[in-house]
Design a protein around this motif. Structure first.
Motif, short mmCIF file in Angstrom:
data_model
loop_
_atom_site.label_atom_id
_atom_site.label_comp_id
_atom_site.label_asym_id
_atom_site.label_seq_id
_atom_site.Cartn_x
_atom_site.Cartn_y
_atom_site.Cartn_z
N GLU A 25 0.83 -1.20 0.00
CA GLU A 25 0.00 0.00 0.00
C GLU A 25 0.86 1.25 0.00
N ILE A 26 1.93 1.23 0.79
CA ILE A 26 2.84 2.37 0.82
C ILE A 26 3.56 2.49 -0.52
N ALA A 27 4.01 1.35 -1.06
CA ALA A 27 4.73 1.35 -2.34
C ALA A 27 3.86 1.92 -3.46
N LYS A 28 2.57 1.62 -3.43
CA LYS A 28 1.66 2.16 -4.44
C LYS A 28 1.62 3.68 -4.37
N SER A 29 1.52 4.21 -3.15
CA SER A 29 1.52 5.67 -2.98
C SER A 29 2.84 6.28 -3.43
N VAL A 30 3.95 5.61 -3.08
CA VAL A 30 5.26 6.12 -3.46
C VAL A 30 5.41 6.14 -4.98
N PHE A 31 4.94 5.08 -5.64
CA PHE A 31 5.06 5.03 -7.10
C PHE A 31 4.26 6.17 -7.74
N ILE A 32 3.03 6.38 -7.27
CA ILE A 32 2.19 7.41 -7.88
C ILE A 32 2.75 8.80 -7.64
N TYR A 33 3.09 9.10 -6.39
CA TYR A 33 3.44 10.48 -6.04
C TYR A 33 4.94 10.77 -6.05
N LEU A 34 5.77 9.74 -6.18
CA LEU A 34 7.21 9.96 -6.35
C LEU A 34 7.70 9.35 -7.66
N GLY A 35 7.26 8.13 -7.95
CA GLY A 35 7.73 7.46 -9.16
C GLY A 35 7.32 8.17 -10.44
N ILE A 36 6.05 8.55 -10.55
CA ILE A 36 5.58 9.23 -11.76
C ILE A 36 6.30 10.55 -11.98
N PRO A 37 6.34 11.46 -10.99
CA PRO A 37 7.09 12.71 -11.22
C PRO A 37 8.58 12.49 -11.38
N PHE A 38 9.13 11.43 -10.76
CA PHE A 38 10.55 11.11 -10.94
C PHE A 38 10.84 10.77 -12.40
N LEU A 39 10.03 9.88 -12.97
CA LEU A 39 10.22 9.51 -14.37
C LEU A 39 10.00 10.70 -15.29
N ALA A 40 8.98 11.51 -14.97
CA ALA A 40 8.70 12.69 -15.79
C ALA A 40 9.84 13.70 -15.69
#
Length: 352
Positions: free
Chosen positions: A183-198
Motif C-alpha cells: 500500500e505504501i509502495a503504491k503511494s510512493v510510485f504514484i506520487y514519487l515514481g511518476i514525477p521522478f520519471l517525468a
C-alpha cells in the motif's frame, strides 16, 4: 556587518517568505467558503482528484531540477557516499523516530507524520541552503540525484518498517499502523515514481535539445513556482477538512514543531562534525550536513495523504515540516558560514 542581507537577497521572493505563504494558506483553508468548496470536491474512492493532481505537480519541479548526470562523482568518492548513506538513511530516520516517540507518544497520528518526514530525504531546498552556505555544488547535485533514486527504490520499505514493525517491537501498541508495504509502495510510485520519471525524461530531453544553460536559466525558473502553488493548494484543502481539529487544538502545531526543531539542529551538527572528522574540507562537509539536515516534506505530505487520507494527523504533521525547516535552516546557513571562518581547516579547506 553580518551575512543576513546577503543571504536574504540570494533567496528567491517565494522561498524567502515560504513560512508566511503556508500560514496564509492555513488561514484560507479555515475560511467557511473553502470548507464548503473542498468538502464537496470530486473523488474516486478515498482519493480526491484535485489533491492527487496537486501532489504529483508538487513533486515534479524538484525532480526535474536533479542533475542525474552528477551521480558518477559521488559514486567515485566512496567515503563521501558512505557518510551520506549513514547520515541520511541510518542516523536521520532513527533520530526522528526517537524524537517522535519521546515527544508525540500520546499523539500516534502526529508521531507517524514526524517519522515519515524523517524518512523523506531532501531533494529540493537543500540545493538552496548548500548554495547560500558555499557548499560543494557538484557533490550536492550528485547526492540529491542519489537520494532521489534511493527514495524511489526503498522509501516504502523504510516507511513500512518504521511505522508498522518498529513501534510494535517497542510496545507502542497505540501507534501501530495496520498497513502493508504494498500500500505504501503504491503511494510512493504514484506520487514519487511518476514525477521522478517525468522529471528525468524532461531533463535529458530538454538538455539534449536546448542545453544546460537554457534548462537551468529559463525552464527551471519557469516551472519552480508550481511546487509552491501545489503545496499551498494542498494546505488549503487539508485545513478546510481539518479545521475543527486545528481550532480545537491550537497547541498541536507547537507539539509537532518542537521535535522538528531538535531534529534539524541535531542532524546538522552531528553531520557536520562527522564529515570534518572524516577529513572532508568545508565545501563537502557543508554539503553533507545540509543534505542530512533537510527533508523532502513534499514527499512526506504526498505519501501521508495517499496512504492515510487527507484528514489524518500524519498529513497534518507533515505540513508543519516546512514551517519549521525554512527559518531553522536559514539560521544554520549562518552557523555553517561561521564554522567556515572560525574552524581551522588547514589544507582541507577545499574539496576533498
Amino acid at each position: 556587518m553580518t551575512d543576513e542581507p546577503t543571504i536574504a537577497s540570494r533567496l528567491s521572493f517565494l522561498d524567502r517568505w515560504l513560512t508566511l505563504w503556508i500560514f496564509l494558506a492555513m488561514a484560507v483553508g479555515l475560511s467557511p467558503a473553502a470548507v464548503t468548496s473542498f468538502n464537496t470536491a470530486s473523488s474516486v474512492g478515498t482519493t480526491s482528484i484535485p489533491i492527487a493532481i496537486g501532489l504529483i505537480l508538487m513533486m515534479y519541479p524538484p525532480l526535474a531540477k536533479v542533475r542525474y548526470e552528477e551521480l558518477g562523482r559521488v559514486f567515485a568518492d566512496k567515503k563521501v557516499l558512505a557518510l551520506s548513506l549513514i547520515q541520511n538513511w541510518i542516523i536521520g530516520p532513527i533520530l526522528m523516530f526517537v524524537l517522535a516517540v519521546v515527544f508525540l507518544r500520546g499523539y500516534p497520528e502526529y508521531m507517524i507524520g514526524l517519522i515519515m518526514i524523517g524518512l523523506a530525504r531532501c531533494i529540493a531546498m537543500v540545493i538552496v541552503w548548500n548554495d547560500l552556505a558555499k557548499g560543494d555544488t557538484e557533490y550536492c547535485a550528485g547526492l540529491v540525484a542519489f537520494n532521489s533514486i534511493f527514495q524511489v527504490l526503498f522509501f516504502s520499505a523504510f516507511a513500512w518498517f518504521f511505522i508498522t514493525v518498529l513501534p510494535a517491537k517497542l510496545g507502542l501498541a497505540g501507534a501501530v499502523v495496520d498497513i502493508t508495504m504494498g500500500e505504501i509502495a503504491k503511494s510512493v510510485f504514484i506520487y514519487l515514481g511518476i514525477p521522478f520519471l517525468a522529471g528525468m525524461a524532461t531533463r535529458f530531453a530538454l538538455v539534449s535539445l536546448r542545453g544546460k544553460e537554457w534548462y537551468h536559466g529559463s525552464f527551471i525558473p519557469t516551472i519552480s513556482p508550481i511546487t509552491l502553488i501545489a503545496l499551498l493548494f494542498t494546505i488549503v484543502v487539508m485545513f478546510s477538512i481539518q479545521g475543527h481539529r486545528i481550532v480545537g487544538s491550537p497547541l498541536d502545531v507547537l507539539r509537532i514543531a518542537v521535535p522538528l526543531l531538535f531534529y534539524f539542529v541535531i542532524m546538522f551538527f552531528v553531520s557536520f562534525f562527522m564529515s570534518r572528522r572524516a577529513g572532508a574540507g568545508y565545501p563537502v562537509a557543508c554539503t553533507l550536513s545540509f543534505t542530512a539536515a533537510s527533508n523532502n516534506f513534499e514527499l512526506a505530505i504526498a505519501v501521508a495523504i495517499a496512504t492515510f487520507g487527507i484528514g489524518h494527523g500524519a498529513a497534518f504533521a507533515a505540513v508543519i515540516g516546512p514551517l519549521v525547516e525554512v527559518p531553522v535552516l536559514i539560521g544554520l546557513v549562518h552557523v555553517a558560514l561561521y564554522f567556515q571562518r572560525r574552524i581551522g581547516w588547514g589544507n582541507r579547506g577545499e574539496n576533498q
